[in-house]
Write an enzyme that holds these catalytic residues in place. Structure first.
Site, PDB file in Angstrom:
ATOM      1  N   ASP A 113       0.843  -1.190   0.000  1.00 24.94           N
ATOM      2  CA  ASP A 113       0.000   0.000   0.000  1.00 24.94           C
ATOM      3  C   ASP A 113       0.880   1.242   0.000  1.00 24.94           C
ATOM      4  OD1 ASP A 113      -1.928  -1.918   0.434  1.00 24.94           O
ATOM      5  OD2 ASP A 113      -2.873  -0.902   2.130  1.00 24.94           O
ATOM      6  N   HIS A 169       5.517  -7.056  -0.171  1.00 24.53           N
ATOM      7  CA  HIS A 169       5.317  -8.397  -0.709  1.00 24.53           C
ATOM      8  C   HIS A 169       6.011  -8.580  -2.055  1.00 24.53           C
ATOM      9  CE1 HIS A 169       1.853  -9.409   2.113  1.00 24.53           C
ATOM     10  NE2 HIS A 169       2.069  -8.121   2.337  1.00 24.53           N
ATOM     11  N   SER A 256       8.052   5.011   5.335  1.00 22.66           N
ATOM     12  CA  SER A 256       9.099   4.187   4.729  1.00 22.66           C
ATOM     13  C   SER A 256       8.912   4.162   3.217  1.00 22.66           C
ATOM     14  CB  SER A 256       9.046   2.758   5.284  1.00 22.66           C
ATOM     15  OG  SER A 256       8.913   2.765   6.695  1.00 22.66           O
TER      16      SER A 256
END
Length: 296
Positions: A113, A169, A256
Site C-alpha cells: 500500500d 510483498h 518508509s
C-alpha cells in the site's frame, strides 16, 4: 499539503499526514533543520522511539491513531484487544480478502500500500528524487556492477506513510537472494523532506536484494527506512521459492519507502500512473492492485 491521485475516483485528494506540523517545522525552519541534523536523523532517536512503540506503554496510542486517520480495522487479522504494543498494531497483518492479488502472470501488481511514482527508460546516474534533485543507483546500493543491469529500465518508488499497511510483498513467483544491509541516517521520506535533502535515499538506512522473478526478469528490491522506523524486518527465506503476493517483510513504526528496479524491456507501467508521475503527482495504490503488464 500533499496532493495525490486516487486511481479509483480519478480525482485528486489531500493526504492526512501523521505529525504534519512537526514535519513542516523540522524541514522548513532553520532551527528545525538544526534539530534534524543534531538529533532527529540519528539512529538513537529512532531507536528510543522504536523501543517505546514496542512496549505496552504505547498501547494507548492505538485508539487515537485509528480515529484520527480512519484506519479500517475490519481488514485486520487481529482485533484491538489482541495487540500487545503500538508496533504490533502498526505492523498488523491483513485478512487475505482485504488485499486480493491479481494472479494473472502477465499483470504486474503493487508490492504494498502507498503512494506510487513510476519512471521508465531510466538514467542510472540521474534517478529522480523530486524535481531538481537526482541520485545514482550505484550510490544507492553501493554496487556499480549490479546497478548497470537496470540501465534504461523501469523504477517504481512506493512511499508508505505511517497510516498505510506496512508490510511489503513479492510481485511474482520466484526466488530472492540474501539481503544486503547499508547503515545510514533516518530522514523522513515525506515529500517535504525529499525537497530539502539532496540524495536522501542514498543517505538513509536501507536494504536491498535481487529477486529472480519468473515473469519479469531480475528485480532489484530496495527498502528504505525513515525517521522513527526502528527496524526493517525481512521475513522471507533467501533462495527459497516464493509465490506472487507472498510477504517479503515489514517496517516498524514510521514512514518508509520500497523501491523496485526492472530491467529494460520487461514491464510496461499503466499509463495513468506514468501520466501522473510526469505531472509530479503520486498515485495511490494498494497491495495486489494491477499497476502494469509484462512486455511479451
Amino acid at each position: 499539503m500533499i496532493k495525490y491521485y486516487n486511481r479509483k475516483t480519478k480525482d485528486y485528494e489531500i493526504e492526512k499526514v501523521a505529525g504534519d506540523r512537526y514535519l513542516q517545522w523540522t524541514y522548513s525552519s532553520p532551527i528545525g533543520m538544526q534539530v534534524l541534523e543534531l538529533l532527529v536523523k540519528k539512529k538513537i532517536f529512532s531507536k528510543i522511539y522504536g523501543n517505546f512503540c514496542d512496549s505496552r506503554r504505547s498501547l494507548k496510542k492505538i485508539h487515537s491513531f485509528i480515529k484520527d486517520f480512519g484506519i479500517d480495522m475490519s481488514e485486520s487479522e487481529k482485533s484491538m484487544s489482541q495487540f500487545t504494543s503500538f508496533n504490533d498494531f502498526f505492523t498488523r497483518k491483513l485478512k487475505s480478502e482485504a488485499r486480493p492479488i491479481y494472479k494473472n502472470i502477465d499483470f504486474l501488481v503493487s508490492p504494498g500500500d502507498g503512494k506510487l511514482l513510476a519512471f521508465e527508460n531510466i538514467n542510472l546516474d540521474k534517478l529522480v528524487q523530486v524535481k531538481g534533485f537526482t541520485y545514482s543507483l550505484a550510490n544507492l546500493i553501493g554496487n556499480s556492477n549490479i546497478s548497470e543491469k537496470f540501465s534504461g529500465g523501469t523504477c517504481l518508488i512506493l512511499r508508505l506513510c505511517p497510516t498505510d499497511y506496512h508490510r511489503f510483498h513479492f510481485i511474482d513467483n520466484g526466488k530472492c537472494e540474501e539481503t544486503v544491509k547499508i547503515i545510514g541516517d533516518y530522514y523522513s521520506v515525506n515529500p517535504a523532506a525529499l525537497k530539502k535533502i539532496p540524495e536522501l535515499f542514498c543517505k538513509n538506512k536501507r536494504e536491498w536484494s535481487i529477486f529472480h522473478s519468473e515473469n519479469f526478469g531480475d528485480i532489484l528490491h530496495i527498502e528504505v527506512g525513515a525517521t522513527c522506523v526502528g527496524s526493517i524486518i525481512q521475513t522471507y527465506t533467501p533462495k527459497n521459492p516464493v509465490e506472487k503476493g507472498e510477504e517479503k517483510g515489514y517496517f516498524k513504526f514510521g514512514g518508509s519507502t520500497t523501491i523496485l528496479f526492472f530491467e529494460k524491456g520487461k514491464v510496461k507501467i499503466d499509463q495513468d500512473i506514468i501520466e501522473e508521475t510526469n505531472k509530479e503527482y503520486e498515485s495511490q495504490v494498494v497491495l495486489g492492485e494491477k499497476i502494469g503488464e509484462k512486455i511479451k
